[in-house]
Design an enzyme around this catalytic site. Structure first.
Site, PDB file in Angstrom:
ATOM      1  N   MET A   1      -2.169   3.330   7.430  1.00 26.82           N
ATOM      2  CA  MET A   1      -2.253   2.289   6.394  1.00 26.82           C
ATOM      3  C   MET A   1      -1.617   1.005   6.896  1.00 26.82           C
ATOM      4  SD  MET A   1      -1.840   4.006   2.730  1.00 26.82           S
ATOM      5  CE  MET A   1      -2.855   5.407   2.284  1.00 26.82           C
TER       6      MET A   1
ATOM      7  N   HIS B   1       0.872  -1.167   0.000  1.00 29.93           N
ATOM      8  CA  HIS B   1       0.000   0.000   0.000  1.00 29.93           C
ATOM      9  C   HIS B   1       0.915   1.225   0.000  1.00 29.93           C
ATOM     10  CE1 HIS B   1       1.069   0.095   4.204  1.00 29.93           C
ATOM     11  NE2 HIS B   1       0.515  -1.088   4.405  1.00 29.93           N
ATOM     12  N   GLU B   2       0.311   2.382   0.062  1.00 33.12           N
ATOM     13  CA  GLU B   2       1.079   3.622  -0.051  1.00 33.12           C
ATOM     14  C   GLU B   2       2.160   3.723   1.045  1.00 33.12           C
ATOM     15  OE1 GLU B   2       2.574   6.727  -1.685  1.00 33.12           O
ATOM     16  OE2 GLU B   2       1.096   5.512  -2.724  1.00 33.12           O
TER      17      GLU B   2
ATOM     18  N   HIS C   1       4.081   1.248   2.206  1.00 28.07           N
ATOM     19  CA  HIS C   1       5.269   0.551   1.686  1.00 28.07           C
ATOM     20  C   HIS C   1       5.949   1.395   0.602  1.00 28.07           C
ATOM     21  CE1 HIS C   1       2.763  -3.070   2.875  1.00 28.07           C
ATOM     22  NE2 HIS C   1       3.903  -3.336   3.486  1.00 28.07           N
TER      23      HIS C   1
ATOM     24  N   LYS D   1       5.355   3.125  11.676  1.00 28.55           N
ATOM     25  CA  LYS D   1       4.068   2.505  12.028  1.00 28.55           C
ATOM     26  C   LYS D   1       4.316   1.347  13.002  1.00 28.55           C
ATOM     27  CE  LYS D   1      -0.010   0.401  11.312  1.00 28.55           C
ATOM     28  NZ  LYS D   1       0.382  -0.948  10.969  1.00 28.55           N
TER      29      LYS D   1
END
Ligand code: PAF
Length: 280
Positions: A184, A34-35, A37, A149
């Site tokens: 995310m 996803h964004e 990564h 994250k």
């Protein structure tokens, strides 16, 4: 983009790249990009000559009761996304090569692996350090990029790099959020539409904690109680933990220390266990 599956080929490729003076930047991942990564890959791209992304769902960091089998995977889509960065090499080893039947050696993380997420996932960080050390030995990066994250993971891996004298510069990329604030994560896919709406409470509660701190409320107990109330007050939310710890020692802080604190939480929304944090 080159796709390499064999450990020996990856090792040989890295050796020859390094002999020709190239700086290798690595982003270890479990795929399903996803964004978040992609932002780590862009960061690696800006700092290295060659970007290697590993794509491997690591079984040793999942407990038998966890979601290894249903962890989302889509290799073809991952390759297309990585090509847009552009990534130079995708390293996607086979499970049987990474963990042959006679595999025996693990990297122990000690006390840090038992705190925060380690309380409900006791063997998780041992699996993470073991696979990341293996990946580092195969890819031999000069730079490695991980997301904030997974703050505890990043701090534990920085510790491993220091303790094991690995010549690797560790870089942390900021959390990338959905427009409503949800961090995310590949696991957001597990959320039903109702749980997805509710899960925004995680980032909202952290934002509220930041605002409280900025108004002068530094007491950890007061901030944690506010977060606990907000998350557990959501219809589908069940807080696993909220902690305010030092980013240096991972020890709990009784008061927020500017520039040193990590406010980290984990919560269940249905089947999904989501994590989020802020640094202050
Ligand atoms: O953060 C992840 O995706 C994984 O824990 C990692 C670092 C790739 C190890 O499997």
């Amino acid at each position: 983009m080159e796709i390499i599956q064999s450990i020996e080929s990856m090792q040989r490729r890295s050796c020859s790249l390094k002999r020709s003076g190239k700086r290798i930047g690595m982003v270890p991942t479990m795929g399903y990009f996803h964004e978040g990564h992609l932002s780590l890959m862009r960061l690696a791209r800006s700092k290295a000559d060659i970007v290697v992304v590993s794509n491997f769902v690591n079984p040793t960091q999942f407990a038998p009761t966890e979601d290894l089998d249903k962890y989302p995977r889509n290799f073809e889509r991952d390759c297309h996304k990585a090509e847009t960065i552009p990534v130079d090499i995708m390293f996607a080893p086979r499970n049987e090569d990474m963990y042959p039947e006679d595999f025996r050696t693990y990297v122990e993380v000690g006390e840090w692996g038992k705190k925060l997420c380690g309380l409900s996932r006791p063997a998780h960080f041992r699996g993470v350090t073991t696979i990341v050390l293996k990946l580092f030995n195969i890819v031999q990066p000069d730079i490695a990029v991980f997301g904030w994250k997974d703050a505890q993971q990043f701090l534990i891996l920085c510790r491993m790099v220091k303790d094991m004298n690995l010549p690797i510069e560790m870089i942390g990329g900021d959390i990338v959020r959905e427009p409503d604030g949800l961090a995310m994560s590949s696991r957001n896919k597990y959320l039903t539409p109702e749980e997805r709406k509710d899960a925004v409470i995680l980032s909202r509660s952290l934002k509220e904690a930041r605002e409280m701190i900025e108004r002068g409320a530094m007491e950890a107990d007061v901030l944690k109680e506010r977060i606990r109330k907000m998350v557990n007050g959501a219809q589908y939310g069940r807080l696993d933990y909220v902690e305010i710890v030092s980013r240096e020692t991972l020890e709990p802080l009784s008061r927020v220390q500017k520039g040193e604190s990590l406010i980290a939480l984990a919560a269940y929304f249905g089947e999904a266990r989501l994590i989020d944090n802020i640094r202050y």
